[in-house]
Design a protein around this motif. Structure first.
Motif, PDB file in Angstrom:
ATOM      1  N   SER A 248       1.104  -1.264   0.076  1.00  0.00           N
ATOM      2  CA  SER A 248       0.420  -0.015   0.099  1.00  0.00           C
ATOM      3  C   SER A 248       0.746   1.426   0.405  1.00  0.00           C
ATOM      4  O   SER A 248       0.129   2.613  -0.890  1.00  0.00           O
ATOM      5  CB  SER A 248      -1.192  -0.097   1.212  1.00  0.00           C
ATOM      6  OG  SER A 248      -0.059   0.063   2.364  1.00  0.00           O
ATOM      7  N   PHE A 251       1.766   1.996  -3.710  1.00  0.00           N
ATOM      8  CA  PHE A 251       0.928   2.951  -4.591  1.00  0.00           C
ATOM      9  C   PHE A 251       0.929   4.186  -3.904  1.00  0.00           C
ATOM     10  O   PHE A 251       0.314   5.161  -4.999  1.00  0.00           O
ATOM     11  CB  PHE A 251      -0.760   2.246  -3.980  1.00  0.00           C
ATOM     12  CG  PHE A 251      -2.121   2.550  -4.623  1.00  0.00           C
ATOM     13  CD1 PHE A 251      -2.000   2.095  -6.220  1.00  0.00           C
ATOM     14  CD2 PHE A 251      -2.606   3.912  -4.100  1.00  0.00           C
ATOM     15  CE1 PHE A 251      -2.774   2.980  -6.704  1.00  0.00           C
ATOM     16  CE2 PHE A 251      -3.682   4.156  -5.098  1.00  0.00           C
ATOM     17  CZ  PHE A 251      -3.781   4.076  -6.263  1.00  0.00           C
ATOM     18  N   GLY A 313      -6.309  -4.455  -1.809  1.00  0.00           N
ATOM     19  CA  GLY A 313      -5.767  -4.928  -3.523  1.00  0.00           C
ATOM     20  C   GLY A 313      -5.882  -5.596  -4.236  1.00  0.00           C
ATOM     21  O   GLY A 313      -6.246  -5.288  -5.919  1.00  0.00           O
ATOM     22  N   GLN A 316      -8.591  -3.609  -6.460  1.00  0.00           N
ATOM     23  CA  GLN A 316      -7.237  -2.292  -7.431  1.00  0.00           C
ATOM     24  C   GLN A 316      -7.268  -2.730  -8.457  1.00  0.00           C
ATOM     25  O   GLN A 316      -6.696  -2.395  -9.393  1.00  0.00           O
ATOM     26  CB  GLN A 316      -6.484  -2.429  -6.208  1.00  0.00           C
ATOM     27  CG  GLN A 316      -5.500  -1.049  -7.059  1.00  0.00           C
ATOM     28  CD  GLN A 316      -4.701  -0.816  -5.934  1.00  0.00           C
ATOM     29  OE1 GLN A 316      -4.175  -0.483  -4.719  1.00  0.00           O
ATOM     30  NE2 GLN A 316      -2.558  -0.704  -6.546  1.00  0.00           N
ATOM     31  N   ILE A 319      -9.933  -1.662 -11.425  1.00  0.00           N
ATOM     32  CA  ILE A 319      -9.904  -0.476 -11.442  1.00  0.00           C
ATOM     33  C   ILE A 319      -9.260   0.148 -12.458  1.00  0.00           C
ATOM     34  O   ILE A 319      -8.082   0.137 -13.214  1.00  0.00           O
ATOM     35  CB  ILE A 319      -9.513   0.071 -10.241  1.00  0.00           C
ATOM     36  CG1 ILE A 319     -10.157   0.274  -9.098  1.00  0.00           C
ATOM     37  CG2 ILE A 319      -9.306   2.409 -10.739  1.00  0.00           C
ATOM     38  CD1 ILE A 319      -9.477   0.803  -8.104  1.00  0.00           C
ATOM     39  N   PHE A 325     -12.414   3.809  -8.303  1.00  0.00           N
ATOM     40  CA  PHE A 325     -11.165   4.097  -7.485  1.00  0.00           C
ATOM     41  C   PHE A 325     -11.984   4.664  -6.127  1.00  0.00           C
ATOM     42  O   PHE A 325     -11.064   4.652  -5.555  1.00  0.00           O
ATOM     43  CB  PHE A 325     -10.066   5.212  -8.345  1.00  0.00           C
ATOM     44  CG  PHE A 325      -8.877   5.662  -7.485  1.00  0.00           C
ATOM     45  CD1 PHE A 325      -7.579   4.333  -7.110  1.00  0.00           C
ATOM     46  CD2 PHE A 325      -8.844   6.880  -6.407  1.00  0.00           C
ATOM     47  CE1 PHE A 325      -7.378   4.716  -5.957  1.00  0.00           C
ATOM     48  CE2 PHE A 325      -7.493   7.521  -5.627  1.00  0.00           C
ATOM     49  CZ  PHE A 325      -7.084   5.938  -5.876  1.00  0.00           C
ATOM     50  N   ASN A 328     -13.015   2.867  -4.111  1.00  0.00           N
ATOM     51  CA  ASN A 328     -12.015   1.345  -3.700  1.00  0.00           C
ATOM     52  C   ASN A 328     -11.669   2.443  -1.804  1.00  0.00           C
ATOM     53  O   ASN A 328     -11.122   1.306  -1.518  1.00  0.00           O
ATOM     54  CB  ASN A 328     -11.214   1.017  -4.641  1.00  0.00           C
ATOM     55  CG  ASN A 328     -10.098  -0.117  -3.570  1.00  0.00           C
ATOM     56  OD1 ASN A 328     -10.073  -0.987  -3.472  1.00  0.00           O
ATOM     57  ND2 ASN A 328      -9.168  -0.344  -4.165  1.00  0.00           N
ATOM     58  N   MET A 332      -9.612   1.350   1.734  1.00  0.00           N
ATOM     59  CA  MET A 332      -8.883   1.347   1.489  1.00  0.00           C
ATOM     60  C   MET A 332      -8.064   2.671   3.107  1.00  0.00           C
ATOM     61  O   MET A 332      -6.915   2.550   3.597  1.00  0.00           O
ATOM     62  CB  MET A 332      -7.741   2.325   0.680  1.00  0.00           C
ATOM     63  CG  MET A 332      -6.279   2.725   0.301  1.00  0.00           C
ATOM     64  SD  MET A 332      -5.995   3.729  -0.947  1.00  0.00           S
ATOM     65  CE  MET A 332      -6.623   2.797  -2.033  1.00  0.00           C
ATOM     66  N   SER A 388      -2.873  -2.578 -12.131  1.00  0.00           N
ATOM     67  CA  SER A 388      -2.933  -3.733 -11.307  1.00  0.00           C
ATOM     68  C   SER A 388      -2.304  -4.676 -11.109  1.00  0.00           C
ATOM     69  O   SER A 388      -2.567  -5.677 -10.187  1.00  0.00           O
ATOM     70  CB  SER A 388      -3.608  -3.949 -12.734  1.00  0.00           C
ATOM     71  OG  SER A 388      -2.560  -4.584 -13.813  1.00  0.00           O
ATOM     72  N   GLY A 391      -1.808  -3.464  -6.769  1.00  0.00           N
ATOM     73  CA  GLY A 391      -2.931  -4.261  -6.206  1.00  0.00           C
ATOM     74  C   GLY A 391      -2.836  -5.769  -6.312  1.00  0.00           C
ATOM     75  O   GLY A 391      -3.049  -6.651  -4.839  1.00  0.00           O
TER      76      GLY A 391
END
Length: 418
Positions: A248, A251, A313, A316, A319, A325, A328, A332, A388, A391
């Motif tokens: 995470s 990201f 994840g 994701q 998405i 997003f 999600n 998150m 992707s 995720g």
């Protein structure tokens, strides 16, 4: 009878006065954290576009973020120990003075080298762990998690204001004006620290321990910093914090580039997106996290946060739009908030109160480790495989950590039963 009342009354009044004093200090800490977060997100809304103007591509922007991570990775534990030895006022003053210099250097950054050089003051820019230390020192043990979650509420407010303000200032007045605005805001907050934050927030016993420690130990004593790892449960919690937080974290540090490149957001739109994050942060930290920490055990909340992160994840991977997003982001933010507050609470409770600053500095270093590895790894993954892949890795890693912790819990239960 009246004599007894007269004797007990001053003690009650002193306790009440001390409680009010602590509440006032905590409220000031919430305020300066909100201002610092505002300026941080103002900078986040500025740097990607300035970097692009100066010719940075995705990979080079990743290197820029990695530079910050490396600097703060080594600065965090030393800053935390500085806070334990010299007190909250000195630590926060140093952090905000460094922030003033940071923004002034950003204002005159006209080439790639200057953009890298302006990151050097971040070695001292650790307002959040210093604020967490104050909250931990002044809160009752059973209310530490709730106090730290309220600190997250200040973070959410700053995220909203900073993202919106940064996008507006950058669009209307340009990068230089926005950076100068940040420098002025940092100087104002430095004045608040000097006026309202006491020299130390440690109790008398911790102060005596720190004074004795100060005579025998150096600020840069690596052994004194790493000895905290020897306390029961600390090493395992740190490993979980790093491993489960890495995907995470990748990201998060890459989001500004993803917003610019994948979602094609303009500076103003990116500001609105970050403001949306801030609203969620405020709701979760202010209304959700406190009741959860009072009702459920730390271990249960830790498992929930890791499991929820794994599902985030997985989602994701599929998405394709900003709307998807935004949906999600809700779980998150919930998982991240629970995970960060609970792990920090578990770690600070595992060490003496005289070492809370050092421990929180180490906690900050785990985040900076993610920021060190994240940009390079994230840039590679995004350029070659897209969001992707990030995720999918998050789903696999967090699922593995969840299974490990649950299996370890079953093992412990079995041993105790036997």
């Amino acid at each position: 009878m009246s004599g007894k009342g007269e004797v007990s009354q001053p003690g009650a009044e002193e306790k009440e006065a001390e409680k009010r004093r602590r509440r006032r200090i905590i409220n000031v800490v919430y305020l300066i954290t909100a201002v610092d977060t505002t300026l941080m997100f103002l900078q986040f809304s500025l740097t990607p576009y300035l970097a692009k103007k100066l010719g940075f591509d995705t990979l080079w922007f990743g290197y820029l973020q990695t530079t910050v991570g490396v600097i703060q990775l080594f600065g965090g534990p030393v800053f935390g120990r500085f806070a334990d030895l010299h007190g909250a006022r000195a630590a926060l003053s140093l952090a905000f003075a460094a922030t003033v210099v940071f923004f002034l250097l950003l204002a005159i950054a006209s080439n790639p080298l200057m953009l890298f050089l302006h990151k050097i003051p971040t070695v001292f820019m650790h307002v959040m762990p210093a604020s967490q230390m104050v909250i931990t020192d002044l809160s009752q043990p059973e209310k530490q998690a709730d106090g730290l979650s309220k600190l997250g509420l200040s973070f959410g407010i700053g995220m909203i204001v900073g993202s919106t303000l940064g996008g507006q200032l950058n669009t209307r007045y340009g990068e230089t004006f926005t950076a100068c605005f940040g420098a002025v805001g940092s100087f104002f907050t430095l004045l608040l620290v000097l006026k309202f934050i006491p020299e130390t927030t440690k109790d008398q016993a911790s102060r005596s321990s720190t004074k004795s420690d100060d005579k025998n130990k150096s600020l840069f004593n690596l052994g004194e910093i790493t000895r905290l790892m020897k306390f029961p449960g600390v090493t395992l919690t740190f490993v979980v914090k790093i491993v489960a937080g890495l995907p995470s974290g990748i990201f998060q540090v890459m989001f500004s580039i993803i917003a610019l490149d994948f979602f094609k957001l303009l500076p103003e739109q990116n500001g609105y997106m970050m403001a949306y994050f801030g609203i969620l942060q405020m709701v979760i930290q202010g209304a959700v996290l406190g009741p959860l920490t009072m009702r459920y055990s730390e271990r249960s909340l830790l498992l929930v946060s890791i499991g929820l992160s794994a599902l985030v994840g997985l989602a994701q991977v599929y998405i394709e739009s900003v709307f998807q997003f935004c949906l999600n982001v809700i779980p998150m933010m919930l998982s991240l908030s629970i995970f960060n507050v609970i792990t920090n609470t578990m770690l600070t409770k595992s060490v003496p109160s005289s070492d809370t600053g050092t421990m929180l500095g180490l906690c900050a270093s785990t985040q900076n480790l993610l920021r060190t590895v994240g940009p390079t790894a994230g840039g590679f993954l995004y350029v070659n495989y897209g969001i992707s892949a990030m995720g999918l890795i998050q789903f696999i890693v967090n699922s593995a950590v969840l299974v490990f912790l649950m299996y370890r819990g079953i093992q412990k239960t079995t041993v105790q039963t036997d």
